[in-house]
Motif scaffolding. Structure first.
Motif, short mmCIF file in Angstrom:
data_model
loop_
_atom_site.label_atom_id
_atom_site.label_comp_id
_atom_site.label_asym_id
_atom_site.label_seq_id
_atom_site.Cartn_x
_atom_site.Cartn_y
_atom_site.Cartn_z
N LEU A 115 0.83 -1.21 0.00
CA LEU A 115 0.00 0.00 0.00
C LEU A 115 0.86 1.25 0.00
CD1 LEU A 115 -2.99 -0.51 2.45
CD2 LEU A 115 -3.09 0.14 0.05
N ILE A 116 1.84 1.30 0.92
CA ILE A 116 2.67 2.49 1.02
C ILE A 116 3.48 2.68 -0.26
CG2 ILE A 116 4.59 3.55 2.29
CD1 ILE A 116 3.60 2.05 4.78
N SER A 117 4.19 1.63 -0.67
CA SER A 117 5.10 1.80 -1.80
C SER A 117 4.34 2.06 -3.10
CB SER A 117 6.01 0.58 -1.93
OG SER A 117 5.24 -0.57 -2.07
N HIS A 175 7.45 -6.86 -1.49
CA HIS A 175 6.21 -6.09 -1.59
C HIS A 175 6.36 -4.67 -1.08
CE1 HIS A 175 4.10 -9.69 -2.81
NE2 HIS A 175 4.82 -10.32 -1.91
N TRP A 176 7.42 -4.41 -0.34
CA TRP A 176 7.66 -3.04 0.15
C TRP A 176 8.27 -2.17 -0.94
CZ3 TRP A 176 6.60 -0.69 4.90
CH2 TRP A 176 5.93 -1.52 5.80
N PHE A 177 8.50 -2.75 -2.12
CA PHE A 177 9.06 -1.96 -3.21
C PHE A 177 8.08 -1.80 -4.36
CE2 PHE A 177 12.53 -3.53 -0.69
CZ PHE A 177 13.31 -2.39 -0.55
N GLY A 178 6.81 -2.04 -4.08
CA GLY A 178 5.78 -1.78 -5.07
C GLY A 178 5.35 -3.02 -5.83
N GLY A 179 4.10 -3.01 -6.29
CA GLY A 179 3.58 -4.09 -7.13
C GLY A 179 3.04 -3.46 -8.41
N ALA A 180 3.45 -4.02 -9.55
CA ALA A 180 3.15 -3.38 -10.84
C ALA A 180 1.65 -3.17 -11.05
CB ALA A 180 3.73 -4.22 -11.96
N LEU A 181 0.87 -4.22 -10.76
CA LEU A 181 -0.57 -4.12 -11.01
C LEU A 181 -1.20 -3.03 -10.15
CD1 LEU A 181 -2.97 -5.41 -12.51
CD2 LEU A 181 -3.33 -6.79 -10.49
N LEU A 217 -4.38 10.82 -0.93
CA LEU A 217 -4.75 9.59 -0.23
C LEU A 217 -6.18 9.61 0.30
CD1 LEU A 217 -1.63 8.20 1.69
CD2 LEU A 217 -2.47 7.71 -0.61
N PRO A 218 -6.60 10.70 0.99
CA PRO A 218 -7.98 10.68 1.49
C PRO A 218 -9.02 10.57 0.38
CG PRO A 218 -6.73 12.43 2.55
CD PRO A 218 -5.87 11.89 1.45
N LEU A 219 -8.69 11.09 -0.82
CA LEU A 219 -9.65 11.02 -1.92
C LEU A 219 -9.64 9.66 -2.60
CD1 LEU A 219 -9.20 14.51 -3.60
CD2 LEU A 219 -11.19 13.68 -2.34
N SER A 220 -8.66 8.83 -2.27
CA SER A 220 -8.48 7.57 -3.00
C SER A 220 -8.82 6.35 -2.16
CB SER A 220 -7.05 7.45 -3.50
OG SER A 220 -6.69 8.58 -4.20
N LYS A 221 -9.59 6.56 -1.09
CA LYS A 221 -9.85 5.43 -0.20
C LYS A 221 -10.40 4.19 -0.91
CE LYS A 221 -10.17 7.91 4.13
NZ LYS A 221 -11.10 8.83 4.77
N PRO A 222 -11.36 4.35 -1.85
CA PRO A 222 -11.87 3.12 -2.50
C PRO A 222 -10.78 2.35 -3.23
CG PRO A 222 -13.15 5.06 -3.16
CD PRO A 222 -12.04 5.55 -2.32
#
Lengths: 305, 311
Positions: A115-117, A175-181, A217-222
């Motif tokens: 999520l973070i990355s 997973h801390w370095f991002g997931g492409a999808l 981030l707050p606008l992207s909760k879904p």
């Protein structure tokens, strides 16, 4: 003249009445046809629904059966008596809680990391105009085409040299370095947020981290919820990752643990199915509560094709 | 004075803003740039190198040129069996999945009652962890005694041998794969709900019947979804691993009929420790995936319809 007029009026009345009757008949026919059609549709959807639920229903039914009813003919659908003890037995003999703890640790830590990355990277790709971001985006999409077998062996060697094999680290750290999808999915979502919001915040002196954290981030909760659920379930279900990296039974995840139990003790179907129900139920419950997020997420990944 | 300095600063600020964007962009993307290099680009190159070596993962790899590739194609019958099984699986299961998912989505879209309930039910099998699914299928498909045999027994037959004989094992796995099309059903359904109603209305005015509406409105509008489904399911079929691996314990039993490409690759890498050989297999798979997806992409302009030109 007068007569012609009344004649015309009568005629038009006649036409109107005909039309009304005709219309009513047509509506009736359409309704009947609609009714027939919906019966036909249900007649094919219901057997399909039966087939789709069958594995899960049979799992549930077998999980409550005593041994003698496994292969009974005709098949026993509702076991009698309910062998509830299959559940405590499964939990005890398959060391369910140990595997549950392992699985949850991996799934939760990987989900937080992804999520973070992924959201940081997606922010960079969608909200910051910089040279090279398109190239990075194309590379990101390209990795989706790369079969995991290509990177599987060198990664294993890398983790082996780091001394990480037979630990959870290879299942969490990447997973801390991002997931492409997820980067793709979040980028698409972030791009729908009006750029003016960012520009106004920049003029007010907010830095990018602040804009990311307090506006985007707050606008992207879904979208974030979709990513979190997808990743959590992917880690919960993951089989090949633990199979490659975990060899010590103490470290096993639920999927691997249940499989190993089956290979060691064979066809104890009551226990195996009870354990299967226990690892399936949480996901089904998640799905029921968050159905909208699921469906939107699947539709999102399919946008643009 | 104040305005003067502000305008004087403007060009410099603008320039520095561009640089600042680049710095910020790189900083925000840095986890993924690192991840790409370490978890994607390096391993891809390394596995290309390993594919030309003999390597057991412990001792240093020794360069053997094309030996791995030559052995795969000339001597390794298991490899050829794995290729055959995987191609068979892809070629048979993908069209069936497209037809079933499309068909069920069409029916669900017919504004019938209980649409959400049906959708949920069709989606259920995709939620079940592969281990649980594989186990319950082993149990259901036990020849002669399992649940699947019950209807055959009612007619005094014992039914097919399902997963225990070579001629049935492949079609059985195709059949099982059709259970997991919930995601595709949702995609088609979403696509169908996006079809503009005025297209159907226009077709109605022209007196089009159901079939011609289906052929000339529904199918063209949904071709992008079919395209997406095709690409993802080709990749999925070529990577088919967990379910057959769990169901057969990775043996490929019976007579290598369930030995899929990914399983044989995994066995070479982690059972026989032939990491160079397995890397050659991985690169062949990569090349094959690339060629197939490229062909599909190229063919797209012939059959994929994009509303509004090039969206």
């Amino acid at each position: 003249m007068q007569g012609a007029k009344t004649e015309m009026a009568v005629e038009s009345q006649q036409v109107q009445a005909d039309f009304a009757r005709d219309h009513a008949r047509r509506v009736m026919a359409r309704r009947l046809r609609g009714f027939g059609r919906s019966i036909l549709i249900h007649a094919s959807l219901i057997p399909a629904a039966f087939v789709f639920t069958l594995p899960f229903l049979w799992m549930l039914s077998t999980s409550l059966k005593p041994d003698v009813q496994f292969y009974a003919y005709p098949p026993v659908v509702i076991p009698s008596p309910f062998q509830w003890s299959n559940y405590p037995d499964a939990v005890k003999f398959i060391t369910f809680f140990l595997y549950l703890r392992n699985t949850l640790t991996i799934a939760v830590l990987a989900t937080i990391g992804v999520l973070i990355s992924s959201s940081l990277v997606a922010y960079s790709l969608a909200r910051i105009p910089w040279r090279g971001r398109n190239f990075l985006f194309i590379l990101t999409i390209a990795t989706l085409m790369l079969p995991f077998q290509v990177t599987m062996i060198p990664l294993f060697i890398v983790f082996k040299n780091l001394g990480w094999v037979n630990s959870w680290l290879p299942l969490i750290v990447p997973h801390w370095f991002g997931g492409a999808l997820y980067i793709f999915l979040l980028r698409q979502f972030f791009m729908t947020i009006p750029m003016e919001l960012s520009e106004a915040a920049r003029i007010d002196g907010a830095n990018e981290l602040k804009i990311y954290y307090s506006i985007i981030l707050p606008l992207s909760k879904p979208a974030l919820a979709t990513v979190a659920i997808f990743e959590f379930i992917a880690r919960w279900r993951d089989y090949i990752g633990p199979l490659i990296y975990l060899s010590d039974q103490e470290q096993y995840t639920l999927s691997l643990g249940i499989y190993e139990y089956q290979t060691q003790y064979g066809a104890e179907w009551g226990l195996l199915m009870a354990a299967s129900v226990l690892i399936t139920l949480p996901i089904i419950l998640l799905f029921f509560f968050l159905q909208k997020t699921f469906v939107q997420g699947i539709a999102l990944t399919g946008i643009k094709g | 004075m104040a305005t003067a300095t502000a305008t004087a600063n403007l060009p410099r600020r603008k320039l520095s803003q561009g640089t600042r964007h680049t710095i910020n962009g790189l900083l925000f993307a840095s986890p993924w740039i690192f991840g790409l290099l370490v978890f994607w680009i390096y391993p891809t190159l390394a596995s290309a190198f390993y594919s030309f070596t003999k390597y057991n993962g412990v001792r240093n790899p020794t360069f053997t040129g094309l030996a791995n590739y030559i052995e795969l194609f000339t001597k390794d019958e298991e490899f050829l069996a794995a290729v055959y099984n995987t191609v068979y699986f892809a070629v048979v299961s993908i069209p069936l999945a497209i037809i079933f998912a499309f068909g069920l989505a069409m029916m669900l879209n017919a504004k019938i009652r209980g649409q959400v309930v049906y959708r949920t039910i069709y989606f259920l099998p995709t939620l079940v962890p592969e281990v649980a699914l594989a186990l319950v299928w082993i149990f259901i498909f036990t020849p002669h005694n399992g649940l699947i045999a019950a209807p055959f027994r009612a007619f005094g037959s014992r039914g097919p041998c399902w997963l225990t004989c070579a001629e049935w094992a492949r079609p059985t796995l195709v059949l099982l794969a059709l259970w997991i099309i919930g995601q595709q059903i949702i995609l088609y359904l979403a696509g169908l709900q996006d079809v503009p109603q005025d297209l159907y209305d226009a077709a109605d005015v022209d007196g089009a019947n159901f079939l011609s509406k289906f052929r000339n409105v529904t199918v063209p509008i949904l071709t992008p979804v079919v395209f997406f489904h095709l690409i993802t399911s080709v990749i999925g079929a070529l990577n088919f691993f967990a379910i057959p691996y769990i169901m057969t314990g990775g043996t490929g039993f019976p007579a290598n009929s369930t030995l899929f490409y990914s399983i044989y690759l995994y066995k070479n890498a982690f059972h026989y420790l032939e990491m160079g050989y397995a890397s050659a297999m991985a690169w062949l798979l990569f090349m094959f995936t690339l060629v197939v997806t490229l062909i599909i992409f190229r063919s797209a302009r012939l059959w994929v319809f994009y509303a509004g030109g090039e969206d």
